[in-house]
Design a protein around this motif. Structure first.
Motif, mmCIF file in Angstrom:
data_model
loop_
_atom_site.group_PDB
_atom_site.id
_atom_site.type_symbol
_atom_site.label_atom_id
_atom_site.label_comp_id
_atom_site.label_asym_id
_atom_site.label_seq_id
_atom_site.Cartn_x
_atom_site.Cartn_y
_atom_site.Cartn_z
ATOM 1 N N HIS A 96 0.934 -1.160 -0.267
ATOM 2 C CA HIS A 96 0.045 -0.258 0.185
ATOM 3 C C HIS A 96 0.455 1.080 -0.271
ATOM 4 C CE1 HIS A 96 -2.799 -3.124 1.198
ATOM 5 N NE2 HIS A 96 -3.837 -2.095 1.210
ATOM 6 N N PHE A 97 -0.031 2.219 -0.225
ATOM 7 C CA PHE A 97 1.758 3.995 -0.603
ATOM 8 C C PHE A 97 0.206 4.984 -0.898
ATOM 9 C CE2 PHE A 97 -0.129 3.432 -5.058
ATOM 10 C CZ PHE A 97 0.235 4.794 -6.058
ATOM 11 N N ILE A 98 0.747 5.874 -0.532
ATOM 12 C CA ILE A 98 0.075 6.912 0.023
ATOM 13 C C ILE A 98 0.096 7.810 -1.473
ATOM 14 C CG2 ILE A 98 0.005 9.276 1.142
ATOM 15 C CD1 ILE A 98 1.181 7.227 3.814
ATOM 16 N N ARG A 99 -0.558 7.927 -1.840
ATOM 17 C CA ARG A 99 -1.230 8.980 -3.274
ATOM 18 C C ARG A 99 -0.029 10.564 -2.936
ATOM 19 N NH1 ARG A 99 -5.134 5.616 -4.977
ATOM 20 N NH2 ARG A 99 -4.826 4.715 -6.824
ATOM 21 N N ARG A 100 0.042 11.921 -3.826
ATOM 22 C CA ARG A 100 -0.212 12.852 -3.561
ATOM 23 C C ARG A 100 -1.545 13.518 -2.692
ATOM 24 N NH1 ARG A 100 0.118 18.662 -4.983
ATOM 25 N NH2 ARG A 100 2.425 19.209 -4.766
ATOM 26 N N ASP A 101 -2.221 12.798 -3.277
ATOM 27 C CA ASP A 101 -3.684 13.936 -2.873
ATOM 28 C C ASP A 101 -4.423 13.012 -1.616
ATOM 29 O OD1 ASP A 101 -4.706 10.826 -3.332
ATOM 30 O OD2 ASP A 101 -5.962 11.481 -5.317
ATOM 31 N N GLY A 102 -2.748 11.825 -0.622
ATOM 32 C CA GLY A 102 -4.037 11.239 0.342
ATOM 33 C C GLY A 102 -4.640 10.043 0.197
#
Length: 380
Positions: A96-102
């Motif tokens: 899982h990763f966090i995109r720039r928009d959260g």
């Protein structure tokens, strides 16, 4: 004289071609491609990788640690795999990763060590966005779980209701038998007889529903014990209670004399299957005959039940083994029944490791063939 070795120009061209191929693979790969230095910081990322990141610009990612794009759980997974990559082991893992928009996304990462002159220089990563695939898989698993729960609830309901109906019904039948032994006039005796026959029919229906719910829920118990085959296909008993004799049908049962006298299997379930097939034949045969043949088969023992009944319409052969299905809708209205007998038979045959097939011609009759892997009793 021309040198057999490529010149400096050819070498340079080959180097440019190799570089161009790698550049094209990097720039136009349908998945995200990136490289990390040995500290885990981004040194390059392609356009698709930027698109997957949810809005990060290239200058924002370059020099940034991959850890900064991960939550706490993701960091533990990524760190373990990054350490393995530093030890020159290729790795594939989901994260899982966090995109720039959260928002949270999911990636499948293929990590490869880049080694130059036997020295580890960078880590190459290929990232496929599997967010939608994982969401679909979770939704599918939830739907399957819900369907299984509903099916279990249905089976439990059928089993419970069958028990609740069978208990008082058995008492009603017993009372009818006792009533028939008392002094009754002809009309009363006929009414008691009708009550008894209707009760027995209802009891058979309840038993079928109960049996079907057990088999469908995987709770049908099978045994493997020595038994004699002859009593199961005895013509004196196999047609009893099917209505075949009352209809005046010619009923025969033949047993191959070369079969072993004793076999190993589940005699009760085998008798149930053969009884269902004979009962089905009797129901749909108005005149003619029903023949049961027991012989050697490819799996071990073959049972054939042949009738001269109404047969099956073309294209309906396989449907008769489905629950609550009969040859066509008019059959249920004309002959009654639930269509559970053959469905139960098929499930029991499969549980015993066997096969069941039907060959039928409309207006000429049907032959149901069952083969079971029954082995002979071995004496020490």
């Amino acid at each position: 004289m021309t040198s057999p070795h490529p010149g400096a120009a050819d070498t340079a061209r080959a180097l440019r071609l190799a570089t161009a191929k790698l550049r094209s693979l990097f720039d136009f790969h349908p998945d995200g491609v990136f490289t990390l230095d040995l500290e885990g910081r981004f040194t390059s990322v392609n356009a698709q990788g930027l698109a997957q990141s949810g809005g990060y610009r290239e200058d924002e990612l370059l020099g940034t640690s991959f850890q900064d794009l991960l939550g706490e759980d993701g960091r533990a997974v990524a760190t373990g795999n990054f350490v393995a990559l530093l030890q020159r082991e290729a790795r594939t893992f989901d994260i899982h990763f966090i995109r720039r928009d959260g928002s949270i996304g999911e990636l499948e990462i293929i990590g490869l060590p880049i080694i130059v002159d036997d020295e580890l220089t960078e880590i190459l990563g290929i990232a496929e966005d599997i967010t939608e695939r994982k969401r679909f898989q979770r939704a599918l698993a939830e739907a399957r779980s819900a369907a299984e729960s509903a099916n279990d609830a249905k089976s439990m309901f059928l089993a419970t209701m069958s028990h609740e109906i069978r208990t008082p019904l058995t008492s009603v039948l017993a009372a009818a038998e006792l009533l028939e032994t008392t002094e009754l006039d002809d009309e009363q005796r006929q009414l008691v007889h009708v009550m008894g026959r209707s009760g027995e029919r209802l009891l058979r229906l309840v038993n079928e529903i109960l049996d079907f719910s057990r088999v469908e829920a995987g709770r049908a118990d099978l045994v493997a014990i020595p038994f004699r085959l002859a009593p199961i296909v005895d013509p004196e008993t196999i047609f009893l209670g099917t209505g075949a004799v009352e209809k005046g049908l010619a009923c025969t049962s033949t047993l191959d004399a070369t079969l072993p006298e004793q076999l190993v299997g589940d005699p009760e379930r085998i008798a149930q299957v053969i009884g269902n097939l004979v009962g089905n034949a009797a129901k749909f045969t108005h005149e003619g005959s029903i023949a049961v043949r027991t012989s050697r088969g490819g799996l071990g023992v073959r049972f054939e039940v042949t009738d001269t009944g109404i047969g099956l319409p073309d294209g309906r052969h396989h449907h008769v083994f489905e629950a609550f299905q009969q040859g066509d809708s008019s059959i249920t209205r004309q002959f009654g029944g639930t269509g559970l007998g053959l469905a139960i038979s098929r499930q029991l045959v499969h549980l015993m490791g066997g096969t069941i097939e039907v060959d039928s011609t409309p207006g000429r009759g049907s032959t149901f063939t069952v083969e079971l892997p029954l082995r002979a009793v071995t004496t020490p």
